[in-house]
Design a protein around this motif. Structure first.
Motif, PDB file in Angstrom:
ATOM      1  N   THR A 635     -50.331  20.284 -52.950  1.00 21.14           N
ATOM      2  CA  THR A 635     -49.120  20.740 -53.641  1.00 21.14           C
ATOM      3  C   THR A 635     -48.145  21.425 -52.683  1.00 21.14           C
ATOM      4  N   LEU A 636     -48.458  21.344 -51.389  1.00 18.85           N
ATOM      5  CA  LEU A 636     -47.620  21.959 -50.366  1.00 18.85           C
ATOM      6  C   LEU A 636     -46.354  21.122 -50.144  1.00 18.85           C
ATOM      7  N   GLU A 637     -45.232  21.808 -49.966  1.00 18.80           N
ATOM      8  CA  GLU A 637     -43.982  21.085 -49.783  1.00 18.80           C
ATOM      9  C   GLU A 637     -43.946  20.341 -48.454  1.00 18.80           C
ATOM     10  N   ASP A 638     -44.352  21.030 -47.384  1.00 15.57           N
ATOM     11  CA  ASP A 638     -44.280  20.414 -46.066  1.00 15.57           C
ATOM     12  C   ASP A 638     -45.471  20.881 -45.229  1.00 15.57           C
ATOM     13  N   PRO A 639     -46.544  20.095 -45.198  1.00 14.00           N
ATOM     14  CA  PRO A 639     -47.759  20.517 -44.483  1.00 14.00           C
ATOM     15  C   PRO A 639     -47.505  20.793 -42.996  1.00 14.00           C
ATOM     16  N   ALA A 640     -46.451  20.202 -42.426  1.00 16.39           N
ATOM     17  CA  ALA A 640     -46.170  20.407 -41.001  1.00 16.39           C
ATOM     18  C   ALA A 640     -45.866  21.871 -40.691  1.00 16.39           C
ATOM     19  N   VAL A 641     -45.400  22.601 -41.706  1.00 11.87           N
ATOM     20  CA  VAL A 641     -45.093  24.021 -41.525  1.00 11.87           C
ATOM     21  C   VAL A 641     -46.339  24.775 -41.038  1.00 11.87           C
ATOM     22  N   LEU A 642     -47.501  24.380 -41.534  1.00 12.75           N
ATOM     23  CA  LEU A 642     -48.741  25.077 -41.180  1.00 12.75           C
ATOM     24  C   LEU A 642     -49.080  24.915 -39.704  1.00 12.75           C
ATOM     25  N   GLU A 643     -48.986  23.683 -39.219  1.00  9.39           N
ATOM     26  CA  GLU A 643     -49.303  23.440 -37.799  1.00  9.39           C
ATOM     27  C   GLU A 643     -48.365  24.234 -36.901  1.00  9.39           C
ATOM     28  N   LYS A 644     -47.103  24.222 -37.278  1.00 11.87           N
ATOM     29  CA  LYS A 644     -46.111  24.931 -36.492  1.00 11.87           C
ATOM     30  C   LYS A 644     -46.426  26.427 -36.451  1.00 11.87           C
ATOM     31  N   LEU A 645     -46.757  26.977 -37.605  1.00  8.90           N
ATOM     32  CA  LEU A 645     -47.061  28.411 -37.668  1.00  8.90           C
ATOM     33  C   LEU A 645     -48.319  28.736 -36.881  1.00  8.90           C
ATOM     34  N   ALA A 646     -49.309  27.834 -36.959  1.00  9.35           N
ATOM     35  CA  ALA A 646     -50.580  28.086 -36.280  1.00  9.35           C
ATOM     36  C   ALA A 646     -50.380  28.179 -34.771  1.00  9.35           C
ATOM     37  N   SER A 647     -49.326  27.540 -34.255  1.00  5.10           N
ATOM     38  CA  SER A 647     -49.109  27.610 -32.804  1.00  5.10           C
ATOM     39  C   SER A 647     -48.029  28.622 -32.427  1.00  5.10           C
ATOM     40  N   THR A 648     -47.567  29.394 -33.418  1.00  4.47           N
ATOM     41  CA  THR A 648     -46.572  30.437 -33.147  1.00  4.47           C
ATOM     42  C   THR A 648     -47.297  31.726 -32.760  1.00  4.47           C
TER      43      THR A 648
END
Ligand code: ATP
Ligand code: MG
Length: 651
Positions: A635-648
């Protein structure tokens, strides 16, 4: 403060003291005054049968009920023995009352196309669609899945299902193939209604392709009814299964007799947003839901005959069901619907729609308000928003800063704001301040609606007093409450009425002030435990958003050997500002205390949100702890947000 159950007690941190009163003029013409609220609220608790019978009698029943409420905890039946039809009440009844020529729907496509329907026209369209459903073999008691853009045919399909007694299950048009297939299978739908494509951010987003893929996984599906919306080429067409809406619906008779349905006949299934776990198929029924949405729309939005009412929610969410379709149509309101994104072609789109259609009531979500806020005051400043007289907020706690921005920049310090707390499960608004009756306190939802008896408790069922924070519960059944979780009554019993004995457990933490106003401080699952203090997420987030450089914030806990949990903040920076982490830490300390000072701050480009725009903190907890991301991301809008945050890196 000492407390017998420290684990359920939630500390109050932020002390918001602003109180905003409705203008004299608004109060003078308001549907419900303070004295009337007090009298009716009292009656709704003391003589609930009489109260609810009076409300229900404002609507049409084919057969009167024998009993207002039959409560066998945790199962309620309302208006037992009564027969009605919600589509009849939305349409035929209003045409008969003389609203036939009144605009029912003003729809605007993302591409600028506008279509309008009067009540008489909408009735005809719904009758044709109802006849089409019957020709396609849909029977009373069946389920029909809708996977559609926000186009008039979506509302028409819902009403057509309701008219023949088939339950609709609307799946948000942005969901993936697997999420769609899972929901079709769970509901055992034989018919899917979709479109070739819808428009989103200027581009057609194909729906039929996903429907075809989902059909491979949902073998019980017999027919797919397809609206031609975008005119994009449809690659596959399965003869015998796929049917064009314009071929099937347009040829039908525009006469259809609405079917008298038992009050407890299922009206719809709707899967929750999935902010905290796997979505649940919440089941609502006909009579009680109708009465609840009718009354709340009328009173909370102070609906007057000449209002132009716009709720921006997609019909994929409960807000779109109760406050874009059923509640306003039951009240013969003129409803604005908009198909597309708020930033297409730019962040002025909402204000353009308000200016063009002279919208008087706007109901939207904090996520949208914060996004507008991030882009500054100048954009809304270009439009004439003087038609607005009332604003609403729903979906998440609204941070006081965002509330003030909405009030000042959009409402011109003229419009009351109703902050409405409710859930898919509650069917209708539960807590708010009636706009002409009470002042608002930014960030606080407010007082209980008629018939709603809230409380704050510990898990042991012990009541907490004023100024104390705890678990929000509802102490008696109400007409629009969910009846079960579809196909899983055990989950219904356990999740809602089994957590604390004898009451409905909402899953949210809240506190109550001396005036009886409830403030939602966050979800119980998200509460932090810092050095023995239990902190809701909302107040720390609100303190951060209160700083001029921050437009949005999400706070979670990270396991900490000393404090139990450390505070971790994910923030978005306001356009034209830069982040100063030590200044932000000082700011939080100043606003609410050193306890809440973030140990780590992540400067993000975007936060993980559900498709309905709610922050999903469970994934942020995993990122903050440096763990792998696990759990349902469908139900996530944009799963790519997670990967990006994980590498921030944190600062
Ligand atoms: P799931 O139950 O699957 O985790 P969800 O709770 O996000 O998903 P919804 O039923 O759409 O699904 O949302 C209801 C929740 O939204 C409430 O329980 C509350 O947490 C939040 N909410 C809604 N309106 C408000 C409001 N005005 N103030 C504070 N919180 C709100
Ligand atoms: Mg929920």
């Amino acid at each position: 403060m000492t407390h017998p159950h420290p684990t359920d007690h939630i500390d109050a941190m932020l002390h918001e003291t602003r109180v905003i009163h409705p203008s004299e003029a608004f109060q003078a013409s308001a549907k419900v005054s303070r004295a009337e609220y007090e009298r009716l609220y009292r009656q709704s608790l003391d003589e609930p049968d009489q109260f609810w019978a009076d409300v229900a009698n404002e609507l049409h029943w084919f057969r009167p009920w024998d009993q207002v409420l039959d409560w066998q905890e945790p199962h309620a039946q309302w208006f037992v023995g009564g027969q009605t039809n919600i589509a009849y009440n939305c349409l035929d009844r209003n045409v008969e009352r003389g609203y036939g020529d009144k605009q029912a729907i003003i729809w605007e496509g993302e591409d600028g196309e506008v279509k309008t329907y009067t009540y008489a026209e909408l009735l005809k369209e719904v009758c044709q669609a109802a006849n089409a459903l019957l020709e396609l073999g849909v029977q009373q008691g069946d389920r029909v899945t809708l996977y559609m853009p926000l186009i008039p045919e979506a509302a028409i399909s819902m009403l057509a299902c309701a008219r023949i007694g088939a339950a609709h299950s609307v799946v948000f048009g942005g969901f993936s193939v697997s999420a769609l297939a899972e929901r079709i299978n769970n509901a055992k739908s034989k018919l899917l209604i979709t479109a070739d494509a819808g428009f989103r951010r200027g581009k057609p987003v194909s729906l039929k392709v996903n429907a075809d893929e989902a059909a491979k996984l949902a073998l019980g599906l017999e027919k797919i009814l397809v609206v031609k919306r975008a005119g994009t080429p449809v690659e596959w067409w399965t003869e015998g299964r796929d049917v064009w809406w314009h071929d099937m619906v347009d040829k039908q008779s525009d006469q259809h007799e609405a079917v008298p349905l038992d009050s407890e006949h299922p009206l719809f299934l709707l899967y929750t947003s999935g902010s905290t776990g796997t979505p649940k198929g919440v089941q609502h029924t006909t009579g009680g839901y109708m009465v609840g949405t009718y009354l709340t729309t009328k009173t909370v939005f102070d609906l007057q005959d000449n209002d132009i009412y716009w709720c921006t929610a997609d019909i994929g969410w409960v807000t779109g069901h109760s406050y874009s379709v059923y509640g306003p149509l039951l009240n013969a309101a003129t409803v604005v619907m908009y198909e597309g994104a708020p930033n297409q072609p730019d962040w002025g789109r909402f204000w353009d729609i308000i200016q063009k259609h002279r919208v008087t009531i706007l109901y939207t979500a904090p996520t949208a308000i914060r996004a507008f806020m991030q882009h500054g005051d100048e954009i809304p400043g270009r439009y004439d928003l003087s038609s607005l007289r009332l604003l609403g907020s729903v979906g998440e706690p609204i941070n006081p800063e965002a509330w003030m921005w909405y009030y000042r920049v959009i409402g011109g310090e003229r419009c009351p704001i109703v902050d409405t707390w409710w859930q898919t499960e509650t069917g209708a608004i539960m807590l708010t301040t009636l706009p002409g009756a009470f002042p608002s306190k930014p960030g606080s939802a407010g007082l209980p609606m008629f018939g709603v008896e809230p409380g704050l408790m510990t898990h042991e069922g012990e009541e907490l007093g004023p100024d104390d924070g705890g678990l929000l519960v509802i102490k008696r059944p109400w007409p629009s409450m969910l009846r079960t979780v579809y196909g899983d009554d055990e989950r219904y019993r356990k999740s809602y009425w089994g957590e604390i004995k004898g009451v409905y457990f909402a899953g949210d933490g809240a506190r109550r002030d001396q005036d009886g106003y409830y403030t939602i401080v966050g979800r119980v699952d998200d509460v932090l435990n810092v050095s023995g203090h239990r902190l809701g997420t909302m107040e720390i987030e609100s303190a951060l958003v209160g700083h001029s450089s921050v437009s949005e914030a999400a706070v979670v806990g990270r396991p900490d050997p000393v404090k139990g949990e450390a505070v971790v903040a994910f923030i978005l920076i306001q356009d034209g500002h830069t982040a100063d982490p030590s200044e932000l830490r000082r700011h939080v300390t100043r606003e609410i205390g050193a306890l809440a000072r973030p140990d780590a701050i992540y400067i993000a480009d975007a936060l993980p949100k559900t498709r309905s725009g709610k922050i999903m903190r469970r994934f942020l907890r995993q990122i903050a702890a440096g763990n792998e991301i696990t759990g349902d991301t469908s139900t996530l809008e944009d799963p790519a947000v997670l990967e990006k945050l994980a590498s921030t890196p944190a600062v």
